[in-house]
Design an enzyme around this catalytic site. Sequence first.
Site, PDB file in Angstrom:
ATOM      1  N   SER A 115       0.703  -1.353   0.079  1.00  0.00           N
ATOM      2  CA  SER A 115       0.118   0.034   0.135  1.00  0.00           C
ATOM      3  C   SER A 115       0.790   1.291  -0.057  1.00  0.00           C
ATOM      4  O   SER A 115       0.443   2.252  -0.423  1.00  0.00           O
ATOM      5  CB  SER A 115      -1.081  -0.029   1.162  1.00  0.00           C
ATOM      6  OG  SER A 115      -0.310   0.060   2.499  1.00  0.00           O
ATOM      7  N   LEU A 116       2.041   1.254   0.563  1.00  0.00           N
ATOM      8  CA  LEU A 116       2.982   2.436   0.475  1.00  0.00           C
ATOM      9  C   LEU A 116       3.578   2.610  -0.767  1.00  0.00           C
ATOM     10  O   LEU A 116       4.209   3.867  -0.844  1.00  0.00           O
ATOM     11  CB  LEU A 116       4.016   2.209   1.657  1.00  0.00           C
ATOM     12  CG  LEU A 116       3.488   2.228   3.020  1.00  0.00           C
ATOM     13  CD1 LEU A 116       4.631   1.949   4.007  1.00  0.00           C
ATOM     14  CD2 LEU A 116       2.851   3.622   3.466  1.00  0.00           C
ATOM     15  N   GLU A 132       3.046  -0.014  10.535  1.00  0.00           N
ATOM     16  CA  GLU A 132       3.149  -1.695  10.263  1.00  0.00           C
ATOM     17  C   GLU A 132       2.821  -2.147  11.247  1.00  0.00           C
ATOM     18  O   GLU A 132       2.669  -3.457  11.293  1.00  0.00           O
ATOM     19  CB  GLU A 132       4.644  -1.679   9.704  1.00  0.00           C
ATOM     20  CG  GLU A 132       4.928  -0.976   8.343  1.00  0.00           C
ATOM     21  CD  GLU A 132       4.221  -1.372   7.134  1.00  0.00           C
ATOM     22  OE1 GLU A 132       3.421  -2.112   7.265  1.00  0.00           O
ATOM     23  OE2 GLU A 132       4.107  -0.604   6.010  1.00  0.00           O
TER      24      GLU A 132
END
Length: 184
Positions: free
Chosen positions: A25-26, A91
């Site tokens: 997603s990053l 995270e």
Amino acid sequence: MAATAPATATATAAGGAHSVFVYGSLMADEVVSAILHRVPASSPALLTDYHRFSVKDRIYPAILPVESKKVAGRVITGISDAELIVLDAFEDYEYVRRTVQISLTDTSETMLADTYVWSDAKDPDLYGQWDFEEWKKLHIKDFLTMTLGFVQELEQPEPKTRVETYQSFMHELEQPESSTKVES
């Protein structure tokens, strides 16, 4: 520019500038911007001898060492010590930050970068191959909404973890009618 916090062993420059290899997603600028309130410089990169798995009941991936596999991603650079702490919180306990060697796709140059490796190497919920393009089509909007909720939680005196934020958000998505019911 003076450093505001001591540099760590993985810092790549004075002032605590870190490089972080991202693979899920990053890789989406919108998600990075929501978390860091900016979009740092980045370059396409490759991590060898790792595999990017899908995770049952999650819309984000996990990586683990797997010989002869490769994970395509990006390396974001110039991450401050404070931003690295925020990424660690994002995270959460599901991942462990590790220093890995990556290759820049544009130049084939290698460098060290931090990345987030799935903390449970024997997790039975890992399967297949996670696909970023599919994730963007199906999940980025909801994931971005959840991420903005996580960032708001970070500002609270006793914030929920990212995993708690994710689970409550996904529960609300799965049962939207329960929040609109009127008791008789």
